[in-house]
Design a protein around this motif. Structure first.
Motif, PDB file in Angstrom:
ATOM      1  N   PHE A  27      36.911  18.104  39.463  1.00  3.97           N
ATOM      2  CA  PHE A  27      35.880  17.136  39.791  1.00  3.97           C
ATOM      3  C   PHE A  27      35.215  16.652  38.508  1.00  3.97           C
ATOM      4  CE2 PHE A  27      36.112  20.227  43.282  1.00  3.97           C
ATOM      5  CZ  PHE A  27      36.387  19.389  44.350  1.00  3.97           C
ATOM      6  N   ALA A  28      34.505  15.545  38.614  1.00  6.57           N
ATOM      7  CA  ALA A  28      33.702  15.043  37.498  1.00  6.57           C
ATOM      8  C   ALA A  28      32.340  14.641  38.027  1.00  6.57           C
ATOM      9  CB  ALA A  28      34.373  13.850  36.831  1.00  6.57           C
ATOM     10  N   ALA A  29      31.295  15.169  37.421  1.00  2.83           N
ATOM     11  CA  ALA A  29      29.928  14.720  37.696  1.00  2.83           C
ATOM     12  C   ALA A  29      29.605  13.657  36.665  1.00  2.83           C
ATOM     13  CB  ALA A  29      28.950  15.882  37.607  1.00  2.83           C
ATOM     14  N   THR A  30      29.483  12.412  37.113  1.00  2.23           N
ATOM     15  CA  THR A  30      29.237  11.330  36.165  1.00  2.23           C
ATOM     16  C   THR A  30      27.768  11.330  35.752  1.00  2.23           C
ATOM     17  OG1 THR A  30      28.700   9.639  37.825  1.00  2.23           O
ATOM     18  CG2 THR A  30      31.030   9.977  37.297  1.00  2.23           C
ATOM     19  N   PHE A  60      34.618  19.664  36.031  1.00  2.00           N
ATOM     20  CA  PHE A  60      34.564  21.049  36.490  1.00  2.00           C
ATOM     21  C   PHE A  60      35.600  21.273  37.576  1.00  2.00           C
ATOM     22  CE2 PHE A  60      31.704  18.567  39.066  1.00  2.00           C
ATOM     23  CZ  PHE A  60      31.711  19.126  40.332  1.00  2.00           C
ATOM     24  N   GLU A  61      35.866  22.537  37.879  1.00  2.00           N
ATOM     25  CA  GLU A  61      36.911  22.888  38.844  1.00  2.00           C
ATOM     26  C   GLU A  61      36.365  23.772  39.946  1.00  2.00           C
ATOM     27  OE1 GLU A  61      40.027  24.717  36.595  1.00  2.00           O
ATOM     28  OE2 GLU A  61      40.929  22.799  36.012  1.00  2.00           O
ATOM     29  N   GLY A  62      36.971  23.656  41.123  1.00  2.00           N
ATOM     30  CA  GLY A  62      36.593  24.508  42.242  1.00  2.00           C
ATOM     31  C   GLY A  62      37.187  23.981  43.531  1.00  2.00           C
ATOM     32  N   ARG A  75      20.531  17.013  40.062  1.00  2.00           N
ATOM     33  CA  ARG A  75      19.388  16.104  39.944  1.00  2.00           C
ATOM     34  C   ARG A  75      19.643  14.972  38.956  1.00  2.00           C
ATOM     35  NH1 ARG A  75      15.288  18.744  42.554  1.00  2.00           N
ATOM     36  NH2 ARG A  75      15.490  21.014  42.583  1.00  2.00           N
ATOM     37  N   THR A  76      20.500  15.193  37.973  1.00  2.00           N
ATOM     38  CA  THR A  76      20.651  14.235  36.878  1.00  2.00           C
ATOM     39  C   THR A  76      21.992  13.505  36.881  1.00  2.00           C
ATOM     40  OG1 THR A  76      21.421  16.012  35.405  1.00  2.00           O
ATOM     41  CG2 THR A  76      19.063  15.515  35.395  1.00  2.00           C
ATOM     42  N   ALA A  77      22.901  13.828  37.790  1.00  2.00           N
ATOM     43  CA  ALA A  77      24.210  13.166  37.849  1.00  2.00           C
ATOM     44  C   ALA A  77      24.119  11.894  38.683  1.00  2.00           C
ATOM     45  CB  ALA A  77      25.251  14.101  38.436  1.00  2.00           C
TER      46      ALA A  77
END
Length: 414
Positions: A27-30, A60-62, A75-77
Motif C-alpha cells: 500500500f501507499a499512504a500519499t 507499507f505492506e500488510g 491524520r496527515t495522509a
C-alpha cells in the motif's frame, strides 16, 4: 451469460479469499513531502511495516485489514492506495495483455464509476492516453468475461474528482485506477479511500478558504499538542484547528465519522471493519479534561464552528468566544502555559495578506501570552518576524497548491 464474478457466489468467495484476503499487499499512504515523516510515524503506531519512502508518500505492506486501519487512523495522509504487482510493459499490446490477466472482478466495486489515469516517463510507451486506454480496454474485457458491465467516468483532471457524497456516482464514489509506467515498468494502484482523507465527515460548512484537516493535524503535531495543556484557536473560522485538537487530545480516530471506498469492494470484510470501528470508539479517552477555546469576531463563523464541533462529538471539549483575537487575554479566562494557534485571513480571504495585521497579532502574543507556545500561519515568511517576537523555526508547506509558512514560537516572559 455467466453469473457476475464467477459461476456461483461460493466460487467467487473462494477466489476472493485466495487472491485478495489471504495475501500480503503493498500500500501507499500519499502525503506531501513535508508531512511524510509524520505520516510514517502514524503508520508505525498502528503496526504497519514501512518498506519505502516514495514520491507518492509512505509505502507499507500488510493484509487488507491494515488498509482499513490506515484509512481509519491516519491524520496527515491524503489517501491510501493499494499497489497491484508490478510488471514490464514495453508496448501498448504488452500492457493490454498483462493488465487483462488481473482479476478485476475481484477488485473493483459494483456500480461505482471507474476512472483510469496514467503517468508515463522514460518508457517505450510515450504518451498517457494510449496507456490509459490499454488498461481501460483490459478492464472492460475482463469484467465482461465475468458477466459484469463496466462504467467509466468521464475523463477529468487528476484532482477534479468528486469530493463528497452528493457530487457523483454511487454514494459519491469514483474508483480511481492509477497507472505509472517508468522505465518500461508498470505499477497499477487502486484508490481505497474515496474522498480525500482530510474530509473527516464533520465539516459540512466552512467560512471560506478553510484549512485542510490534514494540515491542521500536522501543525498541531509539529507544535507538540497532546491535550494536557490549554489550547487557544485565536481565529477559529469553521473550527478546524480546535476540533482536530479535541480529537487528538482524546485519541479519536479521524476516519471514524465517514465512509470509505474499500467498503464497496467485493473483498470488503464487514465484520473486520465493524470490529476496528468498535476498537476505535473504545480507544477514545473520555477521562481527559480538555481546555480548548475557539475565538472569532464573526458570530456566523462561530455558529458554523459550533455546528461542526457537534457533528464531530467535540462540542463539550471546546468553548467558543466571540471577540477579536487582539482583545483576548488568556489570564482573564484562567488559562496559562498553553498553545495558541492562529490561521489569520490571507490569500483568497484577504488578498496579498496584511503585514500590519500580523504585526498586531505578534505584538499581542508577545504582550499577553508570555510562557505560551504559538503556531502562526502566514502566506509570506516575512510576516512572521515583524511584530516584536521571532519564531524559533519556520516550516514551509504547501496548502491547496500554494506555499504557506508556519512560524513556531516560544513566548518568554518579559
Amino acid at each position: 451469460m455467466v453469473q457476475p464474478g464467477g459461476s456461483n457466489p461460493k466460487a467467487l468467495e473462494r477466489r476472493i479469499r485466495t487472491h485478495i484476503r489471504s495475501r500480503v499487499h503493498r500500500f501507499a499512504a500519499t502525503a506531501p513531502k513535508e508531512l511524510i515523516g509524520m505520516c510514517r510515524r502514524e503508520l508505525e503506531k498502528i503496526g504497519a511495516k514501512v518498506v519505502e519512502i516514495s514520491e507518492a508518500g509512505v509505502e507499507f505492506e500488510g493484509r487488507l485489514d491494515l488498509c482499513y486501519q490506515a484509512n481509519l487512523w491516519l491524520r496527515t495522509a491524503g489517501r491510501v492506495l493499494c499497489r497491484l504487482p508490478a510488471f514490464r510493459a514495453g508496448a501498448r499490446e504488452e500492457l493490454f495483455a498483462k493488465a487483462a490477466k488481473i482479476p478485476w472482478d475481484l477488485w473493483l466495486p459494483r456500480g461505482v464509476p471507474l476512472a483510469v489515469e496514467a503517468y508515463v516517463i522514460r518508457s517505450r510507451i510515450r504518451h498517457t492516453e494510449p496507456a490509459a486506454q490499454a488498461v481501460k480496454d483490459a478492464v472492460r474485457r475482463r469484467l465482461e468475461e465475468a458477466g459484469l458491465e463496466p462504467h467509466f467516468a468521464e475523463d477529468r483532471p487528476r484532482e477534479d474528482f468528486p469530493s463528497g457524497p452528493a457530487e457523483a456516482g454511487a454514494e459519491g464514489f469514483v474508483q480511481r485506477i492509477l497507472i505509472r509506467i517508468e522505465n518500461n515498468r508498470c505499477v497499477i494502484s487502486l484508490d481505497t479511500t474515496g474522498p480525500h482523507l482530510h474530509q473527516r465527515g464533520y465539516r459540512l460548512r466552512h467560512t471560506g478558504a478553510p484549512l485542510r484537516e490534514t494540515l491542521a493535524a500536522a501543525i498541531l503535531q509539529r507544535a507538540g499538542w497532546d491535550g494536557r495543556r490549554p489550547l487557544v484557536d485565536g481565529m477559529c473560522g469553521s473550527g478546524t484547528l480546535a476540533i482536530e485538537a479535541a480529537w487528538m487530545g482524546r485519541g479519536a480516530a479521524p476516519g471514524r465519522k465517514r465512509c470509505f471506498l474499500f467498503e464497496k469492494w467485493p473483498s470488503f470484510q464487514e465484520k473486520t471493519w465493524l470490529h476496528l470501528l468498535r476498537k476505535a470508539e473504545e480507544a477514545v479517552d473520555r477521562s481527559v479534561e480538555l481546555r480548548i477555546v475557539g475565538i472569532d469576531r464573526d458570530a456566523a463563523a462561530l455558529r458554523i464552528a459550533a455546528d461542526n464541533a457537534r457533528r464531530a462529538e467535540a462540542a463539550a471539549d471546546i468553548r467558543w468566544v466571540r471577540a477579536p483575537f487582539e482583545s483576548f487575554r488568556p489570564g482573564d479566562h484562567g488559562l496559562s502555559g498553553g498553545l495558541v494557534v492562529l490561521n489569520p485571513p490571507y490569500g483568497v480571504r484577504l488578498s496579498g495578506g496584511d503585514m500590519e495585521m500580523y504585526r498586531r497579532i505578534l505584538r499581542h502574543l508577545g504582550k499577553h501570552f508570555a510562557g505560551w507556545q504559538a503556531a502562526v500561519i502566514a502566506p509570506v515568511r516575512e510576516f512572521l518576524s515583524d511584530g516584536g517576537v521571532r519564531p524559533d523555526r519556520i516550516w514551509k508547506v504547501r496548502h491547496g497548491g500554494l506555499p504557506v509558512h508556519v512560524g513556531f514560537y516560544r513566548l518568554s516572559s518579559r
